[in-house]
Write a protein that holds these residues in place. Sequence first.
Motif, PDB file in Angstrom:
ATOM      1  N   ALA A 106      -1.169 -12.862 -17.845  1.00  0.00           N
ATOM      2  CA  ALA A 106      -1.688 -11.542 -18.209  1.00  0.00           C
ATOM      3  C   ALA A 106      -2.308 -10.832 -17.008  1.00  0.00           C
ATOM      4  O   ALA A 106      -2.480  -9.617 -17.036  1.00  0.00           O
ATOM      5  N   LEU A 107      -2.642 -11.571 -15.971  1.00  0.00           N
ATOM      6  CA  LEU A 107      -3.249 -10.973 -14.775  1.00  0.00           C
ATOM      7  C   LEU A 107      -2.165 -10.724 -13.735  1.00  0.00           C
ATOM      8  O   LEU A 107      -1.950 -11.508 -12.829  1.00  0.00           O
ATOM      9  N   VAL A 108      -1.479  -9.629 -13.891  1.00  0.00           N
ATOM     10  CA  VAL A 108      -0.378  -9.258 -13.001  1.00  0.00           C
ATOM     11  C   VAL A 108      -0.738  -7.935 -12.349  1.00  0.00           C
ATOM     12  O   VAL A 108      -1.304  -7.048 -12.983  1.00  0.00           O
ATOM     13  N   ALA A 109      -0.405  -7.812 -11.068  1.00  0.00           N
ATOM     14  CA  ALA A 109      -0.639  -6.545 -10.377  1.00  0.00           C
ATOM     15  C   ALA A 109       0.512  -6.298  -9.411  1.00  0.00           C
ATOM     16  O   ALA A 109       1.049  -7.232  -8.816  1.00  0.00           O
ATOM     17  N   ARG A 110       0.881  -5.033  -9.273  1.00  0.00           N
ATOM     18  CA  ARG A 110       1.926  -4.600  -8.344  1.00  0.00           C
ATOM     19  C   ARG A 110       1.422  -3.358  -7.626  1.00  0.00           C
ATOM     20  O   ARG A 110       0.771  -2.519  -8.233  1.00  0.00           O
ATOM     21  N   SER A 111       1.763  -3.253  -6.341  1.00  0.00           N
ATOM     22  CA  SER A 111       1.361  -2.083  -5.571  1.00  0.00           C
ATOM     23  C   SER A 111       2.485  -1.714  -4.606  1.00  0.00           C
ATOM     24  O   SER A 111       2.862  -2.509  -3.746  1.00  0.00           O
ATOM     25  N   ARG A 112       3.004  -0.517  -4.773  1.00  0.00           N
ATOM     26  CA  ARG A 112       4.082  -0.016  -3.895  1.00  0.00           C
ATOM     27  C   ARG A 112       3.471   0.376  -2.555  1.00  0.00           C
ATOM     28  O   ARG A 112       2.450   1.069  -2.507  1.00  0.00           O
ATOM     29  N   LEU A 113       4.089  -0.076  -1.473  1.00  0.00           N
ATOM     30  CA  LEU A 113       3.605   0.231  -0.125  1.00  0.00           C
ATOM     31  C   LEU A 113       4.163   1.566   0.350  1.00  0.00           C
ATOM     32  O   LEU A 113       5.359   1.826   0.209  1.00  0.00           O
ATOM     33  N   ALA A 114       3.313   2.384   0.915  1.00  0.00           N
ATOM     34  CA  ALA A 114       3.733   3.659   1.512  1.00  0.00           C
ATOM     35  C   ALA A 114       3.910   3.421   3.007  1.00  0.00           C
ATOM     36  O   ALA A 114       2.963   3.499   3.782  1.00  0.00           O
ATOM     37  N   LEU A 115       5.136   3.097   3.396  1.00  0.00           N
ATOM     38  CA  LEU A 115       5.433   2.770   4.788  1.00  0.00           C
ATOM     39  C   LEU A 115       6.426   3.770   5.355  1.00  0.00           C
ATOM     40  O   LEU A 115       7.285   4.287   4.629  1.00  0.00           O
ATOM     41  N   PRO A 116       6.348   4.038   6.659  1.00  0.00           N
ATOM     42  CA  PRO A 116       7.298   4.968   7.276  1.00  0.00           C
ATOM     43  C   PRO A 116       8.721   4.399   7.281  1.00  0.00           C
ATOM     44  O   PRO A 116       8.932   3.195   7.144  1.00  0.00           O
ATOM     45  N   ASP A 117       9.689   5.274   7.460  1.00  0.00           N
ATOM     46  CA  ASP A 117      11.096   4.870   7.444  1.00  0.00           C
ATOM     47  C   ASP A 117      11.450   3.897   8.561  1.00  0.00           C
ATOM     48  O   ASP A 117      12.416   3.141   8.435  1.00  0.00           O
ATOM     49  N   ARG A 118      10.717   3.903   9.628  1.00  0.00           N
ATOM     50  CA  ARG A 118      11.035   3.004  10.742  1.00  0.00           C
ATOM     51  C   ARG A 118      10.723   1.536  10.430  1.00  0.00           C
ATOM     52  O   ARG A 118      11.099   0.647  11.181  1.00  0.00           O
ATOM     53  N   VAL A 119      10.047   1.279   9.301  1.00  0.00           N
ATOM     54  CA  VAL A 119       9.839  -0.104   8.850  1.00  0.00           C
ATOM     55  C   VAL A 119      11.113  -0.553   8.143  1.00  0.00           C
ATOM     56  O   VAL A 119      11.517   0.024   7.135  1.00  0.00           O
ATOM     57  N   ASP A 120      11.745  -1.569   8.710  1.00  0.00           N
ATOM     58  CA  ASP A 120      13.011  -2.061   8.180  1.00  0.00           C
ATOM     59  C   ASP A 120      12.810  -2.914   6.931  1.00  0.00           C
ATOM     60  O   ASP A 120      13.524  -2.755   5.954  1.00  0.00           O
TER      61      ASP A 120
END
Length: 153
Positions: A106-120
């Motif tokens: 029940a303790l689940v977490a997700r976080s989308r990373l805001a990274l620049p396009d140059r990060v492959d």
Amino acid sequence: MRSPDDRGVTPVVGKALEAGLVVLFVVLVTTALSTAVVPGYERVAGQRVADRTLASAAERVQQTVPPTARHATARTRVDLPRTIAGAGYHVRTDGRTLVLDHPDGALVARSRLALPDRVDRVEGSWSSREPAVVRVERADTGLVVRLLRGDDT
């Protein structure tokens, strides 16, 4: 028929009944709290800690990526709580998303990373029981963000 000596017992019996009712009330309240209210509160508090932990970790990952450099190397230590809701956990990558895996499903977490396009790509994982480090390295196709455990640094 009552004897005159019975009147002295009445206050003692009355007080014993009152004490018994108070003890019964305390037992019932304690049972209710320990089986329903407290575990529910611990789960809600654990979810909030999981969300904050992952948001803070995502922020540190994003801060480690240099703002404009394409060929830079950077390294940052990330502070993670050792336990959430009394248990250790792992943070892993899923594409450009950080995922917190906890033994309590029940303790689940997700976080989308805001990274620049140059990060492959973003790869690796952390354990709450070991030091956590973010390392950004250059690769042929761009920058690679790696989540490293203390012994991998």
